[in-house]
Design an enzyme around this catalytic site. Sequence first.
Site, PDB file in Angstrom:
ATOM      1  N   ALA A  15     -14.673  25.383  26.755  1.00 49.89           N
ATOM      2  CA  ALA A  15     -16.082  25.786  26.792  1.00 49.89           C
ATOM      3  C   ALA A  15     -16.305  27.254  27.115  1.00 49.89           C
ATOM      4  O   ALA A  15     -17.450  27.656  27.311  1.00 49.89           O
ATOM      5  CB  ALA A  15     -16.829  24.928  27.818  1.00 49.89           C
ATOM      6  N   SER A 133     -12.965  17.516  11.996  1.00 51.63           N
ATOM      7  CA  SER A 133     -13.005  18.648  11.064  1.00 51.63           C
ATOM      8  C   SER A 133     -12.974  18.078   9.656  1.00 51.63           C
ATOM      9  O   SER A 133     -12.391  17.011   9.412  1.00 51.63           O
ATOM     10  CB  SER A 133     -11.788  19.555  11.301  1.00 51.63           C
ATOM     11  OG  SER A 133     -11.580  20.427  10.208  1.00 51.63           O
ATOM     12  N   TYR A 158      -2.459  21.105  11.631  1.00 56.00           N
ATOM     13  CA  TYR A 158      -3.822  21.148  12.152  1.00 56.00           C
ATOM     14  C   TYR A 158      -4.646  20.019  11.545  1.00 56.00           C
ATOM     15  O   TYR A 158      -5.382  19.308  12.258  1.00 56.00           O
ATOM     16  CB  TYR A 158      -4.475  22.490  11.836  1.00 56.00           C
ATOM     17  CG  TYR A 158      -5.931  22.549  12.246  1.00 56.00           C
ATOM     18  CD1 TYR A 158      -6.284  22.718  13.577  1.00 56.00           C
ATOM     19  CD2 TYR A 158      -6.943  22.413  11.296  1.00 56.00           C
ATOM     20  CE1 TYR A 158      -7.626  22.754  13.953  1.00 56.00           C
ATOM     21  CE2 TYR A 158      -8.279  22.454  11.674  1.00 56.00           C
ATOM     22  CZ  TYR A 158      -8.613  22.622  13.005  1.00 56.00           C
ATOM     23  OH  TYR A 158      -9.935  22.643  13.369  1.00 56.00           O
TER      24      TYR A 158
END
Length: 288
Positions: A15, A133, A158
């Site tokens: 964050a 994603s 990924y």
Amino acid sequence: MTTNLHGRVAVVTGANSGLGRVTATELSRAGAHVILAVRNVEAGQEAARAIGGDVEARELDLASLASVRAFAAGLPTLDLLVNNAGAVLLGPRRETSDGFELHLGTNMLGHFALTGLALPNLAPTARVVNLSSITHKRARLDFDDLMFRRNYSASKAYGVSKLACTVFGLELDRRLRATGSSITAVLAHPGITRTNLTPRAWEHRGRLGRFVASAALITTQSVERGTEPQLRAATDPDLRGGEFLGPSGLFEMRGPVTKVRPSAVAADPAVGRRLWAVAEELTGVSYL
């Protein structure tokens, strides 16, 4: 975002920058007490001061199960857990401190362990948001080589890690519902967004890399727009467990938020059960 979150406690991983920082900022503005779960505490404290409100930074390195356990041991009762942090590399294969391929270990296994360890601290009506994603739709899980010890490709690793995150989020929802839990698990993806990871991942790769990094500034959407799916996933009271939010534009790359579909592999309960068993074995964290 107009939701009133006063009295609520949220954890947002990763964050101190990008999507996570915008998410934490908006949750703080809505009145939540926000815990920034960050690898670099100094950077996290700087982010907390900049965000303002009831915000604190705590150390969490998702590439270390010891760090995940230490972080989870100090958690208060949580109303919201946003599994946002993610690693993306374009260099040679790397491993976490526990010997996992870095993308899978950080993006999925670290969050799997964190969520399981945090479960006793989740309020009865808490929500868990897992960040996916659009790359998950092209990925395939090879259970014989999840750690990419053969034929390593950073981009494929990924994508596999994000497919694993999506499988995890959907399987978590199934298991929560099967136990009659009122905790909800939802998913979101940001489309193609201008985070600090996008140019940084390419700019060191010569002329082509610098071109891709420059093009990313033109073709991607802003981090504020990219954060909208996960913010709505975190706060929309009408969202049901297992629902998945992302951009509504062409190929889900950008645009206003809408409900989207995971890949067939990600939605397959058999894949969910198998990956869950593997994750429990690798992390030593068992739940549900």
